[in-house]
Design an enzyme around this catalytic site. Structure first.
Site, PDB file in Angstrom:
ATOM      1  N   HIS A 127       0.839  -1.195   0.000  1.00  0.00           N
ATOM      2  CA  HIS A 127       0.000   0.000   0.000  1.00  0.00           C
ATOM      3  C   HIS A 127       0.871   1.240   0.000  1.00  0.00           C
ATOM      4  CE1 HIS A 127       0.685  -1.142   4.215  1.00  0.00           C
ATOM      5  NE2 HIS A 127       0.492   0.120   4.552  1.00  0.00           N
ATOM      6  N   HIS A 169       1.006   5.293   1.008  1.00  0.00           N
ATOM      7  CA  HIS A 169       0.430   6.381   1.792  1.00  0.00           C
ATOM      8  C   HIS A 169       0.647   7.669   1.008  1.00  0.00           C
ATOM      9  CE1 HIS A 169       0.004   4.152   5.641  1.00  0.00           C
ATOM     10  NE2 HIS A 169       1.033   3.457   5.158  1.00  0.00           N
TER      11      HIS A 169
END
Length: 159
Positions: free
Chosen positions: A145, A147
């Site tokens: 993922h 950010h």
């Protein structure tokens, strides 16, 4: 693989989701969450909290979605704008260090999505992209993922 092994893997995956769900509810420090996640060894294809978000089993504040990626607001924001961008299919990509050449397309898609979302969020003065990898990188969810952080002046060095 034996039925017992499959059951153990599923239970380990449930344990990891429970640890991570507890982390999110209690807002534990990122370092503590990363250490807890690393202490729960499970296969890289085990379900994570992100799988529950993708499957709409856990609510999230979605800001962007297409057929390949999902972007949602972080529930413990580290900046005025803090969005998490994930691939909808993990495909063994539990972290950047696990990437292979076959992942180049989705890695590029994550970066391009970050650019689109930054524009959508009005981050014209700049933003930061962070990918945590492994325990020392403070990775707490083993589903790659990105950010996206913005809305304030970032400092250097980070961390």
């Amino acid at each position: 693989m034996s039925e017992g092994s499959n059951r153990d893997i599923k239970e380990a995956g449930r344990s990891r989701v429970a640890v991570l769900s507890s982390h999110i509810v209690s807002m534990a420090s990122e370092k503590d969450a990363a250490l807890a996640a690393a202490a729960a060894p499970v296969p890289s294809d085990s379900p994570t909290i992100f799988d529950k978000i993708i499957n709409k089993e856990i609510p999230s504040n979605v800001v962007y979605e297409d057929d390949k990626v999902l972007a949602f607001r972080d529930i413990n924001p580290q900046a005025p704008t803090h969005i998490v961008i994930i691939p909808k299919v993990k495909d063994g990509l539990s972290g950047l260090s696990k990437s292979e050449e076959r992942h180049c397309e989705i890695l590029g898609r994550l970066m391009y999505t970050a650019k689109l979302v930054a524009k959508q969020e009005g981050l014209d003065d700049g933003f930061r992209i962070v990918i945590n990898d492994g325990p020392n990188g403070c990775q707490s969810v083993y589903h790659i993922h990105v950010h996206l952080l913005g809305g304030r002046q970032m400092n250097w060095p980070p961390g």
